[in-house]
Design a protein around this motif. Structure first.
Motif, mmCIF file in Angstrom:
data_model
loop_
_atom_site.group_PDB
_atom_site.id
_atom_site.type_symbol
_atom_site.label_atom_id
_atom_site.label_comp_id
_atom_site.label_asym_id
_atom_site.label_seq_id
_atom_site.Cartn_x
_atom_site.Cartn_y
_atom_site.Cartn_z
ATOM 1 N N VAL A 1 -41.014 -76.258 15.638
ATOM 2 C CA VAL A 1 -40.720 -75.289 16.695
ATOM 3 C C VAL A 1 -39.675 -74.317 16.165
ATOM 4 O O VAL A 1 -38.572 -74.726 15.793
ATOM 5 C CB VAL A 1 -40.199 -75.983 17.970
ATOM 6 N N GLY A 2 -40.027 -73.064 16.099
ATOM 7 C CA GLY A 2 -39.115 -72.052 15.584
ATOM 8 C C GLY A 2 -38.084 -71.649 16.613
ATOM 9 O O GLY A 2 -38.210 -71.956 17.813
ATOM 10 N N PRO A 3 -37.015 -70.969 16.200
ATOM 11 C CA PRO A 3 -35.997 -70.523 17.160
ATOM 12 C C PRO A 3 -36.556 -69.467 18.100
ATOM 13 O O PRO A 3 -37.365 -68.621 17.712
ATOM 14 C CB PRO A 3 -34.909 -69.931 16.249
ATOM 15 N N ALA A 4 -36.143 -69.555 19.343
ATOM 16 C CA ALA A 4 -36.565 -68.589 20.359
ATOM 17 C C ALA A 4 -35.337 -67.868 20.887
ATOM 18 O O ALA A 4 -34.411 -68.503 21.400
ATOM 19 C CB ALA A 4 -37.301 -69.297 21.501
ATOM 20 N N ARG A 5 -35.305 -66.576 20.760
ATOM 21 C CA ARG A 5 -34.165 -65.797 21.237
ATOM 22 C C ARG A 5 -34.270 -65.598 22.739
ATOM 23 O O ARG A 5 -35.293 -65.134 23.252
ATOM 24 C CB ARG A 5 -34.109 -64.450 20.525
#
Length: 253
Positions: free
Chosen positions: A43-47
């Motif tokens: 899961v990638g970072p979500a801004r």
């Protein structure tokens, strides 16, 4: 010479299949491979709220990056061990910081005691100096502690360069302990959350030419250890300022 024998594509395939079967049989005999289960999905970072404009000013001044040239102090051979710690603190009282920062301004009562260290040494708030190369230049730097009249400890670090002395760190806190670990100054400070404490590591930044707080954590306090080596059944008391400890642990080099 041995006659050259052509191996057909079908024969090659049979050889490969037989070799693979032998490998599988060997794995099964010595302890077969087992699946560790389905790998978790990355899961990638979500801004969050990307429409908000970035802040343009810091919320408070922690004193990081503020340095001061200590006038009137000469360091022979850039060896800080040859400099009197009390003289350094007395000269530091007149130093001008590189930028406006009141994070480590000493109370007036503490200033008077530093000024009178020669005539009233028992009341002098300057603690024993420690020496460690914190900047990586191969020369020791000086770490000084000042017991403030408000119960906090002022931790100051000085480096020598070209025969002159520069303060590269100054921060005050009601500390539990101060440690030297490798090139870091690590300060443990009580937290307002019961059972927790703050731990901040200050490290040299060559671009800023100052010690900066590179790691700031909030951690559970370690249980108090009884003389037998077992954790005490009594709850740990709230940490106090008397007396702070300044220790030098093993370096990382």
């Amino acid at each position: 010479m041995r006659p050259h024998r052509r191996v057909t594509r079908r024969a090659k395939a049979a050889l490969v299949a037989g070799f693979g079967t032998a490998l599988l049989a060997g794995c099964g005999a010595g302890g077969e491979l087992k699946s560790a289960g389905r790998a978790p999905t990355a899961v990638g970072p979500a801004r969050l709220w990307p429409q908000l404009p970035p802040a343009s000013a810091a919320p408070y001044d922690y004193g990081e990056g503020a340095t001061a040239r200590i006038l009137g102090i000469t360091v022979p051979h850039d060896d800080v061990r040859e400099v009197d710690p009390v003289a350094v603190l007395q000269a530091d009282l007149l130093a001008t910081t590189s930028r406006s920062s009141g994070s480590d301004e000493l109370p007036a009562d503490t200033v008077r005691k530093i000024t009178a260290c020669r005539t009233a040494p028992t009341a002098c708030p300057v603690l024993q100096p420690y020496y460690r190369d914190l900047t990586g230049d191969g020369r020791d730097d000086m770490v000084l502690g000042v017991r403030r009249s408000d119960g906090r400890l002022s931790v100051r670090v000085y480096m020598a360069e070209a025969g002159r002395l520069t303060r590269i760190m100054a921060v005050s806190d009601p500390v539990i302990s101060v440690e030297l670990a490798g090139w870091d100054v690590i300060m443990r400070v009580p937290s307002t959350i019961a059972g927790y404490e703050y731990r901040t590591a200050w490290s040299w930044d060559d671009h800023q030419r100052a010690m900066l707080p590179t790691r700031d954590e909030i951690l559970r306090k370690a249980p108090e250890t009884a003389p037998s080596g077992r954790p005490s059944a009594e709850p740990s008391p709230e940490p106090t300022m008397a007396p702070p400890t300044l220790t030098a642990s093993a370096g990382r080099r």
